[in-house]
Design an enzyme around this catalytic site. Structure first.
Site, PDB file in Angstrom:
ATOM      1  NE  ARG A  88       5.443  -0.903   1.392  1.00 30.41           N
ATOM      2  CZ  ARG A  88       6.524  -0.936   2.114  1.00 30.41           C
ATOM      3  NH1 ARG A  88       7.386  -1.877   1.978  1.00 30.41           N
ATOM      4  NH2 ARG A  88       6.749  -0.042   3.023  1.00 30.41           N
ATOM      5  NE  ARG A 127      10.546   3.092  11.737  1.00 32.19           N
ATOM      6  CZ  ARG A 127      10.066   2.156  10.907  1.00 32.19           C
ATOM      7  NH1 ARG A 127       9.953   0.897  11.308  1.00 32.19           N
ATOM      8  NH2 ARG A 127       9.681   2.474   9.711  1.00 32.19           N
ATOM      9  NE  ARG A 162      11.669   5.695   7.122  1.00 32.62           N
ATOM     10  CZ  ARG A 162      11.107   4.491   6.950  1.00 32.62           C
ATOM     11  NH1 ARG A 162      11.648   3.420   7.503  1.00 32.62           N
ATOM     12  NH2 ARG A 162      10.028   4.366   6.232  1.00 32.62           N
TER      13      ARG A 162
HETATM   14  P1  ADP Z   1       7.955   0.932   6.235  1.00 31.70           P
HETATM   15  O1  ADP Z   1       7.727  -0.544   6.173  1.00 31.70           O
HETATM   16  O2  ADP Z   1       8.345   1.414   7.567  1.00 31.70           O
HETATM   17  O3  ADP Z   1       6.903   1.755   5.580  1.00 31.70           O
HETATM   18  P2  ADP Z   1      10.023   0.734   4.219  1.00 31.70           P
HETATM   19  O4  ADP Z   1      11.396   1.073   4.608  1.00 31.70           O
HETATM   20  O5  ADP Z   1       9.680  -0.670   3.924  1.00 31.70           O
HETATM   21  O6  ADP Z   1       9.184   1.339   5.393  1.00 31.70           O
HETATM   22  O7  ADP Z   1       9.585   1.611   2.954  1.00 31.70           O
HETATM   23  C1  ADP Z   1       9.704   3.002   2.905  1.00 31.70           C
HETATM   24  C2  ADP Z   1       9.097   3.544   1.617  1.00 31.70           C
HETATM   25  O8  ADP Z   1       9.783   2.998   0.493  1.00 31.70           O
HETATM   26  C3  ADP Z   1       7.646   3.166   1.385  1.00 31.70           C
HETATM   27  O9  ADP Z   1       6.765   4.056   2.026  1.00 31.70           O
HETATM   28  C4  ADP Z   1       7.565   3.262  -0.136  1.00 31.70           C
HETATM   29  O10 ADP Z   1       7.479   4.593  -0.585  1.00 31.70           O
HETATM   30  C5  ADP Z   1       8.890   2.718  -0.567  1.00 31.70           C
HETATM   31  N1  ADP Z   1       8.856   1.249  -0.787  1.00 31.70           N
HETATM   32  C6  ADP Z   1       9.548   0.300  -0.086  1.00 31.70           C
HETATM   33  N2  ADP Z   1       9.286  -0.938  -0.551  1.00 31.70           N
HETATM   34  C7  ADP Z   1       8.404  -0.780  -1.575  1.00 31.70           C
HETATM   35  C8  ADP Z   1       7.747  -1.684  -2.456  1.00 31.70           C
HETATM   36  N3  ADP Z   1       7.942  -3.010  -2.402  1.00 31.70           N
HETATM   37  N4  ADP Z   1       6.893  -1.155  -3.384  1.00 31.70           N
HETATM   38  C9  ADP Z   1       6.682   0.173  -3.472  1.00 31.70           C
HETATM   39  N5  ADP Z   1       7.279   1.075  -2.676  1.00 31.70           N
HETATM   40  C10 ADP Z   1       8.134   0.615  -1.733  1.00 31.70           C
END
Ligand code: ADP
Ligand code: ZN
Length: 215
Positions: A88, A127, A162
């Protein structure tokens, strides 16, 4: 298949990943699911991550890399994996490159799912997610409601909004995506791995990915 799914929150990465796992038994690895599981279980990782997540901020790269370095070495990854929500940030992508080189794993493709921002905003507001951390099935009260209101079809647990799906946190997550994650398209374009797929239906996106993999 060994794939990274890139796309804003709400672009449908999770849904597409689930449909792709059915094709060849590749595993879906969602850092968001792993983190939510840790928050619910009250582990050290969960305690560290929770505040960031509820605000819609990214969890620090070091925490994520610790999880993923281990996860990618588990035996179920050998037949393939779909990374959903990871990497990310550019530092995560660079660290992932080092890990994959070390493990001699070659990615097939980085699929970017491109969906207009207004569609995404709307989707995230409607959602709902199964509260059971082992399930985390996703619903949408407008387009994909559960059979019984408020109850997960798969496991019978309550489905909830959520903590990071308030309007404010959603706006913040989308801004964070544009600032921190969108630059990954340039990174993977240079690596020759990027394919951008525009589409709001998961079936269309899945077929496009399948077609690309055959090339
Ligand atoms: P969405 O894609 O709907 O935002 P995710 O379930 O992928 O939701 O992620 C939810 C939260 O988890 C993010 O907003 C972040 O805080 C954290 N998160 C998930 N994946 C990562 C990542 N690769 N790096 C940093 N934070 C992450
Ligand atoms: Zn469930």
């Amino acid at each position: 298949m060994k794939l990274i799914l890139l796309g804003a929150p709400g672009a449908g990465k999770g849904t597409v990943a689930k449909q792709l796992t059915a094709i060849d038994g590749s595993v879906q690895i969602s850092t968001g699911d792993i983190l939510r599981g840790a928050v619910q279980a009250g582990t050290e990782l969960g305690k560290e991550a929770e505040g960031y997540m509820n605000r819609g901020d990214l969890v620090p790269d070091s925490l994520i890399m610790g999880i993923m370095e281990k996860r990618l070495q588990e035996p179920d990854c050998q037949s393939g994996f779909l990374l959903d929500g990871f990497p990310r940030t550019i530092p995560q992508a660079e660290a992932l490159k080092v890990i994959l080189n070390k493990l001699k794993i070659k990615l097939d493709m980085v699929a970017e799912i491109d969906v207009p921002r207004d569609v995404i905003f709307d989707r995230l507001c409607t959602r709902r997610t199964c509260e059971n951390s082992d399930c985390q099935a996703i619903y949408n009260i407008k387009s994909m409601a559960p059979k019984k209101e408020g109850i997960c079809d798969k496991c019978g647990s309550p489905i909830v909004q959520r903590a990071d799906e308030t309007q404010e946190a959603i706006g913040h997550r989308l801004d964070t995506y544009n600032e921190k994650t969108a630059p990954l398209t340039g990174f993977y374009k240079k690596e020759g791995l990027l394919k951008t797929i525009t589409g709001t239906s998961s079936e269309v996106v899945v077929s496009a990915i399948k077609a690309e993999l055959k090339k």
